[in-house]
Scaffold this motif. Structure first.
Motif, PDB file in Angstrom:
ATOM      1  N   ARG A 118      98.396 -64.553 -14.988  1.00  0.00           N
ATOM      2  CA  ARG A 118      99.288 -64.069 -13.937  1.00  0.00           C
ATOM      3  C   ARG A 118      98.478 -63.553 -12.746  1.00  0.00           C
ATOM      4  O   ARG A 118      97.363 -63.051 -12.919  1.00  0.00           O
ATOM      5  CB  ARG A 118     100.156 -62.927 -14.455  1.00  0.00           C
ATOM      6  N   VAL A 119      99.073 -63.654 -11.568  1.00  0.00           N
ATOM      7  CA  VAL A 119      98.556 -63.009 -10.364  1.00  0.00           C
ATOM      8  C   VAL A 119      99.721 -62.247  -9.756  1.00  0.00           C
ATOM      9  O   VAL A 119     100.814 -62.795  -9.590  1.00  0.00           O
ATOM     10  CB  VAL A 119      98.007 -64.018  -9.327  1.00  0.00           C
ATOM     11  N   LEU A 120      99.487 -60.973  -9.436  1.00  0.00           N
ATOM     12  CA  LEU A 120     100.507 -60.134  -8.826  1.00  0.00           C
ATOM     13  C   LEU A 120      99.965 -59.575  -7.519  1.00  0.00           C
ATOM     14  O   LEU A 120      98.814 -59.133  -7.453  1.00  0.00           O
ATOM     15  CB  LEU A 120     100.872 -58.960  -9.741  1.00  0.00           C
ATOM     16  N   LEU A 121     100.785 -59.592  -6.489  1.00  0.00           N
ATOM     17  CA  LEU A 121     100.497 -58.921  -5.220  1.00  0.00           C
ATOM     18  C   LEU A 121     101.636 -57.937  -5.006  1.00  0.00           C
ATOM     19  O   LEU A 121     102.769 -58.339  -4.738  1.00  0.00           O
ATOM     20  CB  LEU A 121     100.417 -59.929  -4.072  1.00  0.00           C
ATOM     21  N   LEU A 122     101.327 -56.664  -5.153  1.00  0.00           N
ATOM     22  CA  LEU A 122     102.349 -55.617  -5.132  1.00  0.00           C
ATOM     23  C   LEU A 122     102.214 -54.773  -3.869  1.00  0.00           C
ATOM     24  O   LEU A 122     101.139 -54.234  -3.588  1.00  0.00           O
ATOM     25  CB  LEU A 122     102.203 -54.733  -6.373  1.00  0.00           C
ATOM     26  N   LYS A 123     103.300 -54.644  -3.119  1.00  0.00           N
ATOM     27  CA  LYS A 123     103.306 -53.872  -1.870  1.00  0.00           C
ATOM     28  C   LYS A 123     103.210 -52.391  -2.188  1.00  0.00           C
ATOM     29  O   LYS A 123     104.004 -51.841  -2.929  1.00  0.00           O
ATOM     30  CB  LYS A 123     104.592 -54.167  -1.096  1.00  0.00           C
ATOM     31  N   MET A 124     102.208 -51.746  -1.621  1.00  0.00           N
ATOM     32  CA  MET A 124     101.945 -50.327  -1.865  1.00  0.00           C
ATOM     33  C   MET A 124     101.888 -49.600  -0.520  1.00  0.00           C
ATOM     34  O   MET A 124     100.833 -49.151  -0.094  1.00  0.00           O
ATOM     35  CB  MET A 124     100.618 -50.143  -2.603  1.00  0.00           C
ATOM     36  N   ARG A 184      93.965 -54.879  -1.712  1.00  0.00           N
ATOM     37  CA  ARG A 184      93.012 -54.119  -2.514  1.00  0.00           C
ATOM     38  C   ARG A 184      93.133 -54.513  -3.981  1.00  0.00           C
ATOM     39  O   ARG A 184      94.214 -54.827  -4.456  1.00  0.00           O
ATOM     40  CB  ARG A 184      93.278 -52.614  -2.412  1.00  0.00           C
ATOM     41  N   ALA A 185      92.015 -54.460  -4.665  1.00  0.00           N
ATOM     42  CA  ALA A 185      91.985 -54.688  -6.113  1.00  0.00           C
ATOM     43  C   ALA A 185      91.071 -53.635  -6.722  1.00  0.00           C
ATOM     44  O   ALA A 185      90.054 -53.271  -6.128  1.00  0.00           O
ATOM     45  CB  ALA A 185      91.471 -56.081  -6.429  1.00  0.00           C
ATOM     46  N   ARG A 186      91.436 -53.150  -7.874  1.00  0.00           N
ATOM     47  CA  ARG A 186      90.633 -52.140  -8.563  1.00  0.00           C
ATOM     48  C   ARG A 186      90.056 -52.747  -9.834  1.00  0.00           C
ATOM     49  O   ARG A 186      90.761 -53.407 -10.593  1.00  0.00           O
ATOM     50  CB  ARG A 186      91.508 -50.942  -8.919  1.00  0.00           C
ATOM     51  N   VAL A 187      88.763 -52.516 -10.040  1.00  0.00           N
ATOM     52  CA  VAL A 187      88.099 -52.967 -11.247  1.00  0.00           C
ATOM     53  C   VAL A 187      87.554 -51.732 -11.950  1.00  0.00           C
ATOM     54  O   VAL A 187      86.696 -51.033 -11.410  1.00  0.00           O
ATOM     55  CB  VAL A 187      86.957 -53.956 -10.933  1.00  0.00           C
ATOM     56  N   LEU A 188      88.071 -51.458 -13.135  1.00  0.00           N
ATOM     57  CA  LEU A 188      87.614 -50.305 -13.905  1.00  0.00           C
ATOM     58  C   LEU A 188      86.265 -50.610 -14.540  1.00  0.00           C
ATOM     59  O   LEU A 188      86.064 -51.690 -15.112  1.00  0.00           O
ATOM     60  CB  LEU A 188      88.639 -49.948 -14.984  1.00  0.00           C
ATOM     61  N   ASP A 189      85.338 -49.665 -14.451  1.00  0.00           N
ATOM     62  CA  ASP A 189      83.996 -49.860 -15.012  1.00  0.00           C
ATOM     63  C   ASP A 189      84.026 -50.183 -16.497  1.00  0.00           C
ATOM     64  O   ASP A 189      83.220 -50.975 -16.980  1.00  0.00           O
ATOM     65  CB  ASP A 189      83.131 -48.611 -14.795  1.00  0.00           C
ATOM     66  N   GLN A 190      84.955 -49.582 -17.241  1.00  0.00           N
ATOM     67  CA  GLN A 190      84.995 -49.777 -18.690  1.00  0.00           C
ATOM     68  C   GLN A 190      85.661 -51.087 -19.092  1.00  0.00           C
ATOM     69  O   GLN A 190      85.676 -51.433 -20.271  1.00  0.00           O
ATOM     70  CB  GLN A 190      85.690 -48.596 -19.387  1.00  0.00           C
ATOM     71  N   TYR A 202     104.968 -62.416  -7.500  1.00  0.00           N
ATOM     72  CA  TYR A 202     104.695 -62.558  -8.925  1.00  0.00           C
ATOM     73  C   TYR A 202     104.430 -64.032  -9.202  1.00  0.00           C
ATOM     74  O   TYR A 202     105.310 -64.864  -9.018  1.00  0.00           O
ATOM     75  CB  TYR A 202     105.890 -62.099  -9.770  1.00  0.00           C
ATOM     76  N   PHE A 203     103.211 -64.351  -9.627  1.00  0.00           N
ATOM     77  CA  PHE A 203     102.832 -65.737  -9.879  1.00  0.00           C
ATOM     78  C   PHE A 203     102.435 -65.925 -11.335  1.00  0.00           C
ATOM     79  O   PHE A 203     101.683 -65.122 -11.888  1.00  0.00           O
ATOM     80  CB  PHE A 203     101.635 -66.150  -9.021  1.00  0.00           C
ATOM     81  N   ASP A 204     102.911 -67.019 -11.945  1.00  0.00           N
ATOM     82  CA  ASP A 204     102.405 -67.474 -13.229  1.00  0.00           C
ATOM     83  C   ASP A 204     101.303 -68.481 -12.925  1.00  0.00           C
ATOM     84  O   ASP A 204     101.445 -69.324 -12.028  1.00  0.00           O
ATOM     85  CB  ASP A 204     103.491 -68.187 -14.044  1.00  0.00           C
ATOM     86  N   ILE A 205     100.209 -68.419 -13.672  1.00  0.00           N
ATOM     87  CA  ILE A 205      99.162 -69.432 -13.600  1.00  0.00           C
ATOM     88  C   ILE A 205      99.458 -70.413 -14.724  1.00  0.00           C
ATOM     89  O   ILE A 205      99.549 -70.021 -15.887  1.00  0.00           O
ATOM     90  CB  ILE A 205      97.760 -68.821 -13.789  1.00  0.00           C
ATOM     91  N   VAL A 206      99.650 -71.677 -14.364  1.00  0.00           N
ATOM     92  CA  VAL A 206     100.110 -72.675 -15.331  1.00  0.00           C
ATOM     93  C   VAL A 206      99.087 -73.808 -15.454  1.00  0.00           C
ATOM     94  O   VAL A 206      98.597 -74.326 -14.449  1.00  0.00           O
ATOM     95  CB  VAL A 206     101.485 -73.242 -14.905  1.00  0.00           C
ATOM     96  N   LEU A 240      96.298 -56.187  -5.552  1.00  0.00           N
ATOM     97  CA  LEU A 240      96.125 -57.441  -6.275  1.00  0.00           C
ATOM     98  C   LEU A 240      95.789 -57.143  -7.730  1.00  0.00           C
ATOM     99  O   LEU A 240      94.861 -56.380  -8.008  1.00  0.00           O
ATOM    100  CB  LEU A 240      94.992 -58.255  -5.641  1.00  0.00           C
ATOM    101  N   ASP A 241      96.540 -57.730  -8.648  1.00  0.00           N
ATOM    102  CA  ASP A 241      96.240 -57.673 -10.071  1.00  0.00           C
ATOM    103  C   ASP A 241      96.245 -59.104 -10.589  1.00  0.00           C
ATOM    104  O   ASP A 241      97.079 -59.914 -10.169  1.00  0.00           O
ATOM    105  CB  ASP A 241      97.290 -56.863 -10.839  1.00  0.00           C
ATOM    106  N   PHE A 242      95.330 -59.405 -11.494  1.00  0.00           N
ATOM    107  CA  PHE A 242      95.313 -60.751 -12.079  1.00  0.00           C
ATOM    108  C   PHE A 242      94.788 -60.682 -13.494  1.00  0.00           C
ATOM    109  O   PHE A 242      94.058 -59.765 -13.863  1.00  0.00           O
ATOM    110  CB  PHE A 242      94.474 -61.724 -11.230  1.00  0.00           C
TER     111      PHE A 242
END
Length: 159
Positions: free
Chosen positions: A71-77, A117-123, A59-63, A83-85
């Motif tokens: 924020r940047v998150l790397l979550l073990k799945m 992996r990162a997911r980008v929703l079309d909408q 869990y990272f804060d971008i400062v 990857l979420d940001f």
């Protein structure tokens, strides 16, 4: 731009407002999930989520200038990391997310062992920018998913 790692998943008023504006379109959050964030924020308007934090996650804060701008998150799945940001509106389109994703991947060093992996929703209103950030950081597109690294496979040998 500086990344600061947290031990626990942190949500504050700035992130909540970001979710209110983009949560359903960009992140696939339901209205009930967003309402749950508001409830958990309480009077402090921030919380550290003990029940949604795991030691293998990052869990990272971008400062910027002592202000959390995203924020940047790397979550073990299981066998990969998700990857979420996010970068909050006043700070977008300045290269912050591109640099933050790069630094988070280097700091976490997960690519030596796992696929990311990162997911980008079309909408998503940020889809074009998110794709560019991921491609700049070496991710390959497979539909709405972007992948970097490769899944490590192991086999047992019998003697």
């Amino acid at each position: 731009m500086e990344l600061r790692r947290r031990a626990l998943r942190h949500v504050d008023q700035a992130e909540y407002e970001h979710f209110l504006k983009y949560g359903e379109q960009a992140y696939g959050l339901t209205p009930q999930e967003i309402k749950g964030y508001d409830h958990e924020l309480g009077e402090e308007r921030a919380f550290d989520s003990v029940e949604h934090s795991y030691p293998e996650d990052y869990y990272f804060d971008i400062v910027e200038a002592d202000t959390i701008v995203g924020r940047v998150l790397l979550l073990k799945m299981g066998h990969y990391f998700q990857l979420d940001f996010m970068v909050f509106d006043p700070y977008t389109r300045k290269g912050i997310a591109t640099k933050a994703v790069s630094e988070a991947l280097a700091s976490a060093d997960v690519l030596t062992r796992h696929e990311v992996r990162a997911r980008v929703l079309d909408q998503s209103p940020h889809a074009v920018y998110a794709r560019r950030i991921l491609e700049t950081n070496g991710f390959s597109s497979t539909g709405n998913y972007f992948v970097k690294g490769r899944r490590r496979r192991f086999s047992l040998q019998r003697n």
